[in-house]
Design a protein around this motif. Sequence first.
Motif, PDB file in Angstrom:
ATOM      1  N   SER A 263     -44.885  20.494 -29.549  1.00 44.95           N
ATOM      2  CA  SER A 263     -46.328  19.959 -28.914  1.00 44.95           C
ATOM      3  C   SER A 263     -45.802  18.439 -28.899  1.00 44.95           C
ATOM      4  O   SER A 263     -46.018  17.770 -27.632  1.00 44.95           O
ATOM      5  CB  SER A 263     -47.111  20.129 -29.935  1.00 44.95           C
ATOM      6  OG  SER A 263     -48.411  19.672 -29.194  1.00 44.95           O
ATOM      7  N   ARG A 264     -45.310  17.654 -29.983  1.00 45.90           N
ATOM      8  CA  ARG A 264     -45.290  16.117 -29.644  1.00 45.90           C
ATOM      9  C   ARG A 264     -44.362  15.811 -28.884  1.00 45.90           C
ATOM     10  O   ARG A 264     -44.636  14.956 -28.095  1.00 45.90           O
ATOM     11  CB  ARG A 264     -45.060  15.589 -31.114  1.00 45.90           C
ATOM     12  CG  ARG A 264     -44.936  14.199 -31.345  1.00 45.90           C
ATOM     13  CD  ARG A 264     -44.663  13.788 -32.855  1.00 45.90           C
ATOM     14  NE  ARG A 264     -45.873  14.245 -33.589  1.00 45.90           N
ATOM     15  CZ  ARG A 264     -45.864  14.040 -34.759  1.00 45.90           C
ATOM     16  NH1 ARG A 264     -44.988  13.317 -35.284  1.00 45.90           N
ATOM     17  NH2 ARG A 264     -46.927  14.379 -35.513  1.00 45.90           N
ATOM     18  N   PHE A 265     -43.122  16.417 -28.718  1.00 45.15           N
ATOM     19  CA  PHE A 265     -42.087  16.125 -27.925  1.00 45.15           C
ATOM     20  C   PHE A 265     -42.329  16.267 -26.785  1.00 45.15           C
ATOM     21  O   PHE A 265     -42.145  15.471 -25.494  1.00 45.15           O
ATOM     22  CB  PHE A 265     -40.783  16.741 -28.407  1.00 45.15           C
ATOM     23  CG  PHE A 265     -40.027  16.149 -29.788  1.00 45.15           C
ATOM     24  CD1 PHE A 265     -39.429  14.756 -29.785  1.00 45.15           C
ATOM     25  CD2 PHE A 265     -40.320  16.976 -30.877  1.00 45.15           C
ATOM     26  CE1 PHE A 265     -38.933  14.430 -30.956  1.00 45.15           C
ATOM     27  CE2 PHE A 265     -39.724  16.377 -32.225  1.00 45.15           C
ATOM     28  CZ  PHE A 265     -39.233  15.284 -31.899  1.00 45.15           C
ATOM     29  N   PHE A 266     -42.906  17.297 -26.258  1.00 48.11           N
ATOM     30  CA  PHE A 266     -43.481  17.837 -24.962  1.00 48.11           C
ATOM     31  C   PHE A 266     -44.334  16.754 -24.434  1.00 48.11           C
ATOM     32  O   PHE A 266     -44.165  16.374 -23.370  1.00 48.11           O
ATOM     33  CB  PHE A 266     -43.939  19.087 -25.069  1.00 48.11           C
ATOM     34  CG  PHE A 266     -44.734  19.502 -23.663  1.00 48.11           C
ATOM     35  CD1 PHE A 266     -43.988  19.884 -22.610  1.00 48.11           C
ATOM     36  CD2 PHE A 266     -46.217  19.382 -23.503  1.00 48.11           C
ATOM     37  CE1 PHE A 266     -44.624  20.316 -21.334  1.00 48.11           C
ATOM     38  CE2 PHE A 266     -46.747  19.861 -22.243  1.00 48.11           C
ATOM     39  CZ  PHE A 266     -46.100  20.245 -21.217  1.00 48.11           C
ATOM     40  N   MET A 267     -45.261  16.443 -25.112  1.00 43.76           N
ATOM     41  CA  MET A 267     -46.416  15.482 -24.609  1.00 43.76           C
ATOM     42  C   MET A 267     -45.770  13.859 -24.349  1.00 43.76           C
ATOM     43  O   MET A 267     -46.006  13.382 -23.224  1.00 43.76           O
ATOM     44  CB  MET A 267     -47.749  15.374 -25.637  1.00 43.76           C
ATOM     45  CG  MET A 267     -48.353  16.348 -25.631  1.00 43.76           C
ATOM     46  SD  MET A 267     -49.068  17.029 -23.965  1.00 43.76           S
ATOM     47  CE  MET A 267     -49.949  15.560 -23.513  1.00 43.76           C
TER      48      MET A 267
END
Length: 458
Positions: A263-267
Amino acid sequence: MNESPAVDPATPAPDTERGQEPSTRFGRLRERTDELELFISGLLAFALLAVPGYLFDAWARSSLHTEGMYFQVLWFAFSIGVGMCYVLAVALIAHLTVRGYWIGLVGLKSHFPKGIDWNHLPQLGPVTRAFMRSRDGGLDGSIQRADRLATMLFSTTLMCVQTLAGTLVVAIIVLGLAMAVGALFGGSEAAAMIFTGVVLLALLTVGVLPLLMERSIARRQARGRPTAFQQRVLHGVLGGLQRLPLLRLVQTMQMTMQSNLRSRFFMVGYLFAIIVAMMLGALQVAGSVKFSLFNRYQVITEDAVEHGMLSAHYESMRSAHDQLLPYPMIPADTISGSQLRVFIPHRPQRDNTLARQRCTQLSGGRNEAEGAPAAAAAVACLAQLWTAQLDGKPVDLGSFVPMERRDLDMRGVVGYLPMSGLAPGRHDLHLVWNADGPKRGGARRREYFIPFWYAPDP
């Protein structure tokens, strides 16, 4: 009496398609998705690369005539439009590349279903072969990974475009309302900017409010306190946000990918793409204003040519690269006639602010005169903003007249300087805008040096 014919359980009913298992229906749809992705990417990828040029030309022509909030609207529309085109084009080209790789793997699978035959690679040593074999996922794994990456690229591209489009719509609405508010306050730019800041702050608050309320509800629940009211308020906020079509379009893709990826890397990647897209317009403008963004001119520097010769000062030498350089100009570097035409452009974004301060004869910097007095007032005002010298001798700008140049898409004042008393050879025209201005900022002192050669007709 007619009896209904017996229905053979093995014979599907005409509407069996509706009763199919979801996996079967989505499986058939998935087979068509690859074709649709290729069709859309191939149709748009390379065509979009030509659009930013047209957007830049339209913006460059329009921006020279505006100032204030009008300029901000044009700039935001241009920067978002250019960013959308470049992001979409580059991402779709990448998608075509990955999907082409996927097609190649599928073709290899159809001809070589077993994949790599490690026993027929004698050029690889046993250690290398064992290492490569342990890392190889086979054709099936490579096909699946390529297919997954292509789908992710396509979906993420659509998300970015939808986000940019929504940002553009919101920005135009907010800036349009800000201009209306400014008009109600007598054209006050300060009122328009305050309104814009308040609205943007309110939008930001609404965006982070669900997160803050979730944390508040969690704290109250941990303390054993009731949260029914807070939950109703949160449901109301979320329901209001759901009424926005853009959020409803984006959230399914975003949450699907965000929940199945890190989630963090995608955002971070998603927001980074949005920020880069919004900066591409500024980069294109900088590339047009600067001679070259990347250069190693250590001898003939920018200061050197500014005190030498710039093509933007000579109408015969101007090109599309000089479109954003509304500099004072003369017809050519060599003058043979008895008169030298000097055109000084009027740039609203820069001149209007200074005119409100200097041109006290114009109420609020506006020329509300009619007929010949309007022309005289325009020249008198610009004469207070500019000073000119020819070979060190002052030039009377009061004798200039207003002029509209459709060939240059500019307005300004023009004057004709007599050449009869000049000797053949080089002469220097020196113009200064806001001579008492500061050294930095938009209202800084600006000097223009225009050398030319007088070669009278025999």
